[in-house]
Design an enzyme around this catalytic site. Structure first.
Site, PDB file in Angstrom:
ATOM      1  N   TYR A 146       4.006  23.558  52.427  1.00 16.26           N
ATOM      2  CA  TYR A 146       2.684  22.994  52.724  1.00 16.26           C
ATOM      3  C   TYR A 146       2.219  22.012  51.641  1.00 16.26           C
ATOM      4  CZ  TYR A 146       2.285  26.636  56.309  1.00 16.26           C
ATOM      5  OH  TYR A 146       2.484  27.441  57.400  1.00 16.26           O
ATOM      6  N   LYS A 197      14.975  32.792  53.791  1.00 17.69           N
ATOM      7  CA  LYS A 197      16.126  32.447  54.626  1.00 17.69           C
ATOM      8  C   LYS A 197      17.216  31.936  53.687  1.00 17.69           C
ATOM      9  CE  LYS A 197      16.245  31.551  58.745  1.00 17.69           C
ATOM     10  NZ  LYS A 197      16.970  32.252  59.836  1.00 17.69           N
ATOM     11  N   ASP A 230      13.586  35.768  59.885  1.00 18.60           N
ATOM     12  CA  ASP A 230      13.641  35.971  61.343  1.00 18.60           C
ATOM     13  C   ASP A 230      13.830  37.459  61.662  1.00 18.60           C
ATOM     14  OD1 ASP A 230      16.107  35.645  60.108  1.00 18.60           O
ATOM     15  OD2 ASP A 230      17.079  34.713  61.833  1.00 18.60           O
ATOM     16  N   ASP A 254       2.640  32.933  56.100  1.00 23.68           N
ATOM     17  CA  ASP A 254       1.607  32.523  57.046  1.00 23.68           C
ATOM     18  C   ASP A 254       1.878  33.173  58.403  1.00 23.68           C
ATOM     19  OD1 ASP A 254      -0.387  31.188  58.354  1.00 23.68           O
ATOM     20  OD2 ASP A 254       0.398  29.166  58.003  1.00 23.68           O
ATOM     21  N   ASP A 258       0.146  36.949  59.964  1.00 26.84           N
ATOM     22  CA  ASP A 258      -0.597  36.945  61.236  1.00 26.84           C
ATOM     23  C   ASP A 258       0.028  37.927  62.218  1.00 26.84           C
ATOM     24  OD1 ASP A 258      -2.520  35.176  60.529  1.00 26.84           O
ATOM     25  OD2 ASP A 258      -2.135  33.749  62.147  1.00 26.84           O
TER      26      ASP A 258
END
Ligand code: NAD
Length: 385
Positions: A146, A197, A230, A254, A258
């Site tokens: 970001y 990852k 994942d 993020d 959630d």
């Protein structure tokens, strides 16, 4: 901190929409703690978001920013609403919140996903999967994709464009958020799962190697595991109780935080904390806020659920003031009030008693009184169930 010590200074920024309503009930709880637990708190109030824009033409004044830097902790309600939706980007309500996070350098975002037994039915997942769930996601908040450079959208000719963002982490950034996760795990079940990852991203490989090194050097007493992001997304819905503390980067955090919050099924119940570095004088910048927004659809009607903000205050007690017993007490009072059947509209279930924002705050304080007297069940009597 002893009873004689200088009071801990809390800056309250209620903000917009339901912010002032949920803050008022949280203040009631905070003042109870300040008055009954040998731990003095002092409160200051400030404006943030749309209400600050209306008063001062900016969503956060320099003076309020200074107050936040000086405070021992900041408690925020929520910002935003349709009234300010068409303002210039630079003065929109959420810019106030972003400035607070940036200037205080709040690099670690803590999002617990806790399911109170009384609310396990509210989750879309099966009762046995979520009942008793208590996990914490530590998300790196100021680095990663970001913020990484280069970034942007470039014209590359022939009517084609190219969008670029850069995932970038340094050793220091990984270590400081890793330390937050390991330190917290020491106060919980001593298990950290680090998520990235590493199989397809160099930044992920660095993350895994650095967390491993940090663990070996300083935190051997904590069990460390690694998981690809994942797989973690899958495991969170398959068997979330396998986790204790998850530490991950800004982007994966993020999404995963959630996802984890929805395991609990109720936005009005979810607190958060954003922490900065502990300074040499022991002070740490910290901002506590519910994860929900300003809920303009119900603002001013006295129906909002104040528990996410009350639980954010409990996090403040635990992480800013090292008052775990007081934090536990507030959380226990909330649990007992729910057990006794009190519900704001957002968490109402058949057979339970509908209460207003104010009544919910009062019920928590009544329960704190009962717990302090060594009794429980005051809330039960009050709720009439
Ligand atoms: P929201 O979280 O405000 O509301 C989503 C839904 O959940 C609404 O139906 C609302 O009534 C309900 N809800 C939220 N909190 C509740 C509570 N405590 N008790 C009962 N019901 C509750 O999200 P939104 O509608 O997408 O956004 C509304 C405004 O809030 C926008 O201006 C948005 O930018 C802002 N926002 C601010 C923050 C923040 O301050 N951190 C976060 C998200 C959204």
């Amino acid at each position: 901190m002893s009873a004689m010590a200088t009071p801990a200074r809390v800056l309250c920024l209620p903000g917009d929409g339901i912010g002032p309503e949920v803050m008022a009930e949280t203040r009631r709880v905070a003042e109870w703690i300040g008055g009954h637990r040998g731990f003095r708190l002092s409160f200051a109030d400030g404006l943030v978001g749309g209400v600050s824009y209306d008063a001062h033409g900016t969503p956060l004044t320099d003076a309020t920013m200074r107050q936040a830097m000086d405070a021992d902790a900041v408690l925020l309600g929520a910002v935003g609403g349709p009234k300010w939706d068409n303002l210039d980007f630079q003065v929109r309500p959420e810019r106030g919140l972003l400035r607070l996070r940036k200037d205080m350098d709040l690099f670690a975002n803590l999002r617990p996903a806790t399911v109170f037994p009384a609310l396990a039915e509210a989750s879309t997942l099966k009762h046995e999967v979520v009942a008793g769930l208590d996990i914490l996601i530590v998300r790196e908040l100021t680095g990663g994709v970001y913020f990484g450079e280069p970034r942007g959208i470039a014209d590359i000719g022939n009517g084609q464009r190219r969008g670029v963002n850069t995932q970038v982490y340094t050793t220091a950034e990984i270590h400081r958020v890793g330390r937050v996760a390991f330190d917290i795990a020491r106060k919980r079940s001593r298990r950290v799962c680090s998520v990235e990852k590493a199989n397809v991203m160099e930044s992920g490989l660095l993350w895994r190697e650095e967390i491993t090194k940090l663990h070996a050097a300083e935190y051997k007493d904590v069990a460390l595991s690694h998981m690809y992001a994942d797989n973690c997304a899958m495991q969170l819905v398959r068997n979330p109780k396998q986790f204790d503390v998850i530490v991950t980067d800004n982007l994966f955090g993020d999404v995963l935080s959630d996802e984890a919050s929805m395991l609990t099924g109720s936005l009005g119940m979810l607190p958060s904390a954003s922490l900065g570095a502990r300074q040499a004088n022991g002070k740490m910048h910290a901002l506590y806020e519910p994860i929900h927004g300003s809920a303009p659809d119900i603002a001013g009607r006295g129906v909002a659920n104040p528990l996410a903000t009350i639980l954010s205050f409990a996090m403040m007690l635990r992480y800013s003031f090292d008052r775990s017993d007081d934090a536990d007490l507030v959380e226990r009072a909330v649990g007992n009030v729910l057990d006794a059947g009190a519900r704001t509209r957002d968490i109402l279930q058949p057979g339970k008693r509908l209460v207003s924002t104010k009544e919910m705050g009062e019920a928590v304080v009544t329960e704190l009184d009962a717990l302090a007297r060594g009794k429980t069940g005051a809330a039960k009597q009050k709720a009439g169930v």
